[in-house]
Design an enzyme around this catalytic site. Structure first.
Site, PDB file in Angstrom:
ATOM      1  N   HIS A   1      34.808  53.153  48.687  1.00 56.35           N
ATOM      2  CA  HIS A   1      33.556  52.992  49.434  1.00 56.35           C
ATOM      3  C   HIS A   1      33.149  51.525  49.592  1.00 56.35           C
ATOM      4  O   HIS A   1      32.307  51.206  50.424  1.00 56.35           O
ATOM      5  CB  HIS A   1      32.421  53.797  48.775  1.00 56.35           C
TER       6      HIS A   1
ATOM      7  N   SER B   1      30.383  48.246  41.741  1.00 56.75           N
ATOM      8  CA  SER B   1      31.438  49.166  42.152  1.00 56.75           C
ATOM      9  C   SER B   1      32.768  48.443  42.314  1.00 56.75           C
ATOM     10  O   SER B   1      32.860  47.439  43.013  1.00 56.75           O
ATOM     11  CB  SER B   1      31.066  49.841  43.475  1.00 56.75           C
TER      12      SER B   1
ATOM     13  N   ASP C   1      38.124  57.766  45.311  1.00 58.76           N
ATOM     14  CA  ASP C   1      37.274  56.599  45.590  1.00 58.76           C
ATOM     15  C   ASP C   1      37.913  55.310  45.074  1.00 58.76           C
ATOM     16  O   ASP C   1      37.246  54.471  44.466  1.00 58.76           O
ATOM     17  CB  ASP C   1      35.880  56.773  44.986  1.00 58.76           C
TER      18      ASP C   1
END
Length: 476
Positions: free
Chosen positions: A113, A217, A143
């Site tokens: 993402h 992230s 992911d």
């Protein structure tokens, strides 16, 4: 002066000297040299050494992507053609994330993402040099993504074994939250093996209370040895910021995905061709299994590795290649991570006996491995839970309408009386009942014979609902 008095004077003098020396030692000796403080100072020192060792392998990732909104009436009629805008408004959106260098020739692991639909990706190293990056491969199902920059001799952090993690272990999260480069936070492992979080299709998350915020992230989660044991992926938050619950992809899964993306440009997953559901204590009792662990096979795809290996509907998988299987999510990950062409041994429970069956792993053709959550409804009355249910024979012509296979057999629920025991069981119109108490149901006649033999208030049935098959305990 008597000898006794002299002895007392000498003893008092010696005690005073000893007490004075002790007090002087405690006052003049630095506190950190006292053993009680050693256990506190050493870990603090080691944390700083870990940060110095790992930080150079952590990068900042900034992306730019084009965002387009649907056209509005104002867009369409603001000017007459050819000036009208029938495509809606477009604008550039910038976002930031983190990544970790996984090879000294420029490969960087991050989250899917972070780089999803990016027009431009820039990677900033620890020494503030910035390079343009390209996507090597991305996998939305975990992911994770691998990008590459054209640089050599980069620092690489070592990998750790996430299978060895224990709840309570110290961990450090390193990343770029809110654009604040190389921020380090400390916490512990709060839980391992978290699935059904709803973040990705394949989940086996490490849960940590180390502060993870937007921008973290893709950054590493490291242990006190300075090894990567996870890739920070998401947070659980009602405000958008840190609330004490963060999730990371375990290193053992991340390494397999990383290697596959670098080598193949995509993820090649294993497949054996089964549909499963978690085993509850109630289902374990009905299948005569003493220990309530394992997963139940609810369907086997024809001509699949599982079919060829001899696996059957109703088998309970206890172990997969020597690893205990406690829930369907674990089995799903183990199968997916298995090498195509390899042979694995499955320990199963069938009709009161334990068997070992060998299966050859094939490549996943599509998302055919499905896991079904166990459904169970209860009520206070002790009536037949199928009372008030009307069924008809299943015909191949109905298959498309109810999402079944033309080769399936059973009876279709077409009516449920309001207020009846059947209404409280969780059955729905269009459900295909394929088994009752482990007995196959071929017709409405079989259905009637089966329920006439039932004297208990909870019934084990196999349901096909929209193509998904699962066992269900119906209770009145």
């Amino acid at each position: 002066m008597t000898k006794r008095k002299l002895s007392l004077i000498i003893l008092t003098f010696l005690i005073g000297c000893l007490a004075g020396i002790t007090i002087f030692y405690l006052i003049t000796t630095p506190r950190q040299s006292i053993p009680i403080y050693k256990d506190i100072i050493e870990p603090v020192k080691s944390f700083s050494e870990i940060v110095k060792a790992v930080s150079p392998s952590v990068v900042n990732i900034s992306t730019t992507r084009t965002v387009q909104s649907p056209p509005t009436l104002e867009d369409l009629f603001e000017f007459l053609p050819p000036y009208g805008n029938s495509q809606g408004k477009k604008w550039k959106e910038m976002s930031m994330g983190s990544g970790v260098i996984v090879s000294n020739d420029g490969y960087v692991l991050t989250n899917y993402h972070v780089v999803e639909q990016a027009d431009d990706i820039r990677v900033t190293l620890y020494n503030r040099r910035t390079f343009k990056a390209s996507i090597i491969g991305a996998d939305s199902k975990t992911d994770l993504a691998v990008i590459k920059i054209d640089v050599k001799d980069l620092p690489v952090a070592p990998w750790g074994d996430s299978d060895q993690l224990q709840v309570g272990d110290f961990v450090l999260a390193i990343g770029n939250p809110y654009g604040l480069t190389h921020t380090v936070t400390m916490g512990i492992i709060s839980a391992v093996g978290r699935a059904d979080v709803g973040i990705a299709d394949y989940e086996d998350f490490i849960q940590t209370d180390a502060a993870i915020n937007p921008g973290n992230s893709g950054g590493p989660l490291v242990n006190i040895k300075g090894e990567i044991i996870g890739i920070n992926t998401a947070i659980f938050s009602r405000t958008g910021g840190y609330q004490g619950i963060g999730f990371a992809v375990p290193s053992n899964m991340a390494r397999i995905i990383k290697d596959s993306l670098i080598k193949e440009g995509k993820v090649v997953r294993g497949w054996i061709g089964i549909m499963v559901q978690d085993l509850t204590a109630e289902l374990a009792e009905r299948f005569n299994l003493k220990e309530p662990y394992g997963v139940i096979i609810t369907d086997v795809t024809k001509q699949s590795p599982a079919y060829s290996g001899g696996l059957k509907r109703g088998d309970i998988i206890l172990e997969y290649d020597g690893k205990q299987v406690t829930e369907s999510a674990i089995l799903k990950n183990l199968v997916a991570q298995s090498k195509v062409g390899s042979v694995v041994n499955l320990k199963i429970f069938r009709d009161g006996q334990v068997y070992t069956i060998s299966v050859t792993i094939a490549q996943l053709p599509s998302e055919q491995f499905q896991e079904i959550k166990t459904l169970k409804k209860t009520a206070d009355k002790t009536e037949n839970p199928l009372k008030g249910l009307s069924v008809i024979d299943f015909e191949p012509s109905m298959a498309k309408q109810i999402g079944a296979d033309p080769d399936d057999r059973g009876v279709v629920v077409y009516k449920i009386e309001p207020g009846s025991p059947a209404e409280n069981t969780g059955l729905k119109k269009g459900d295909l009942i394929m088994e009752i108490e482990r007995q196959k149901i071929q017709s409405a006649s079989d259905f009637q014979k089966a329920i006439q033999k039932i004297s208990r208030s909870d019934i084990l049935v196999l349901i096909n609902r929209g193509g998904k098959k699962f066992y269900m305990i119906l209770s009145s």
